[in-house]
Scaffold this active site. Structure first.
Site, short mmCIF file in Angstrom:
data_model
loop_
_atom_site.label_atom_id
_atom_site.label_comp_id
_atom_site.label_asym_id
_atom_site.label_seq_id
_atom_site.Cartn_x
_atom_site.Cartn_y
_atom_site.Cartn_z
N CYS A 6 -29.82 31.61 43.92
CA CYS A 6 -28.77 30.90 43.31
C CYS A 6 -28.54 31.55 42.01
CB CYS A 6 -29.56 29.64 42.90
SG CYS A 6 -28.57 28.72 41.48
N CYS A 61 -29.67 30.25 38.74
CA CYS A 61 -31.02 30.43 38.48
C CYS A 61 -31.27 32.02 38.00
CB CYS A 61 -31.87 30.13 39.81
SG CYS A 61 -32.30 28.34 40.08
N ASP A 87 -18.49 31.03 30.64
CA ASP A 87 -17.94 30.76 31.90
C ASP A 87 -17.01 32.23 32.20
OD1 ASP A 87 -17.01 28.48 34.27
OD2 ASP A 87 -16.06 30.24 34.35
N HIS A 106 -33.76 24.14 38.69
CA HIS A 106 -32.75 24.00 39.89
C HIS A 106 -32.64 22.65 40.54
CE1 HIS A 106 -30.06 25.64 43.03
NE2 HIS A 106 -30.47 24.63 43.70
N ASN A 120 -18.85 18.52 38.48
CA ASN A 120 -18.34 18.60 39.92
C ASN A 120 -19.56 18.31 40.65
OD1 ASN A 120 -15.74 19.27 38.74
ND2 ASN A 120 -16.04 21.23 38.66
N GLY A 125 -15.27 19.75 44.04
CA GLY A 125 -14.93 20.93 43.61
C GLY A 125 -16.09 21.83 43.26
N HIS A 168 -26.00 24.68 41.37
CA HIS A 168 -26.86 24.34 40.40
C HIS A 168 -26.26 23.41 39.45
CE1 HIS A 168 -30.40 26.21 37.92
NE2 HIS A 168 -29.73 25.33 36.87
N HIS A 213 -24.36 21.85 36.47
CA HIS A 213 -23.94 22.37 35.33
C HIS A 213 -22.75 21.35 34.89
CE1 HIS A 213 -21.49 23.96 38.93
NE2 HIS A 213 -20.51 24.17 37.96
N HIS A 232 -19.35 21.84 32.74
CA HIS A 232 -18.44 22.72 31.99
C HIS A 232 -17.94 22.11 30.56
CE1 HIS A 232 -16.86 24.63 35.85
NE2 HIS A 232 -17.40 23.60 36.23
P1 AMP Z 1 -18.09 24.57 39.62
O1 AMP Z 1 -16.72 24.83 40.50
O2 AMP Z 1 -18.09 23.58 39.00
O3 AMP Z 1 -19.35 24.87 40.78
O4 AMP Z 1 -18.06 25.97 38.80
C1 AMP Z 1 -18.64 26.99 38.86
C2 AMP Z 1 -18.24 27.86 37.80
O5 AMP Z 1 -19.12 28.90 37.48
C3 AMP Z 1 -16.84 28.56 37.66
O6 AMP Z 1 -16.04 28.16 36.56
C4 AMP Z 1 -17.15 29.90 37.74
O7 AMP Z 1 -16.12 30.75 36.87
C5 AMP Z 1 -18.55 29.95 37.11
N1 AMP Z 1 -19.26 31.19 37.40
C6 AMP Z 1 -19.55 31.36 38.61
N2 AMP Z 1 -20.31 32.61 38.49
C7 AMP Z 1 -20.58 32.96 37.22
C8 AMP Z 1 -21.59 33.86 36.53
N3 AMP Z 1 -21.97 34.91 37.00
N4 AMP Z 1 -21.32 33.89 35.13
C9 AMP Z 1 -20.61 32.80 34.46
N5 AMP Z 1 -19.89 32.00 35.21
C10 AMP Z 1 -20.09 32.19 36.60
ZN ZN Z 2 -30.22 27.31 40.63
#
Ligand code: AMP
Ligand code: ZN
Length: 111
Positions: free
Chosen positions: A4, A7, A30, A46, A86, A92, A97, A99, A101
């Site tokens: 992940c 993680c 992000d 997680h 999401n 989407g 994991h 989160h 936004h």
């Molecule tokens: P979601 O579509 O809600 O799962 O959003 C995942 C978010 O994680 C997206 O906005 C990606 O730009 C962001 N993302 C993915 N990998 C990384 C990373 N290594 N560091 C920072 N943001 C990330």
């Molecule tokens: Zn995780």
């Protein structure tokens, strides 16, 4: 979870721009910002998404929701911010994991 990406960020195994962290949660930038300020808040634990939330995890998410506005000055969000969260493919969700936004900076359009 070893495969992940969030993680790995929480464990310091891959780099990220971390703006806040404590024993329970992190806030980092992000990689692909969709607003002037676009941060992600994650629990260290997680948890996949709200579909998978166990009763014992509810307080942790509630604590996160209290901490985010408390950090607004530090995160340059004192003018206001938007939270988006999401769940699942149809929602989407790309990273499995849970989160939040955190979007802000300037004036966001009405939804
Ligand atoms: P979601 O579509 O809600 O799962 O959003 C995942 C978010 O994680 C997206 O906005 C990606 O730009 C962001 N993302 C993915 N990998 C990384 C990373 N290594 N560091 C920072 N943001 C990330
Ligand atoms: Zn995780």
């Amino acid at each position: 979870m070893t495969d992940c990406v969030f993680c790995k960020i929480a464990n310091g195994d891959i780099p990220s721009s971390i703006l806040y962290e404590d024993d329970d949660m992190l806030v980092f930038k992000d990689l692909h910002p969709k607003a002037p300020i676009h941060l992600l808040a994650i629990p260290r634990k997680h948890i996949k998404n709200l579909f998978e939330l166990e009763p014992e995890d509810s307080q942790q998410l509630a604590d996160m929701l209290k901490k985010i506005p408390a950090l607004a000055d530090q995160l340059n969000l004192s003018n206001g911010f938007r939270l988006i969260q999401n769940n699942g493919e149809g929602g989407g969700q790309i990273v499995d994991h849970i989160h939040f936004h955190i979007l802000g900076g300037g004036q966001l359009p009405a939804m």
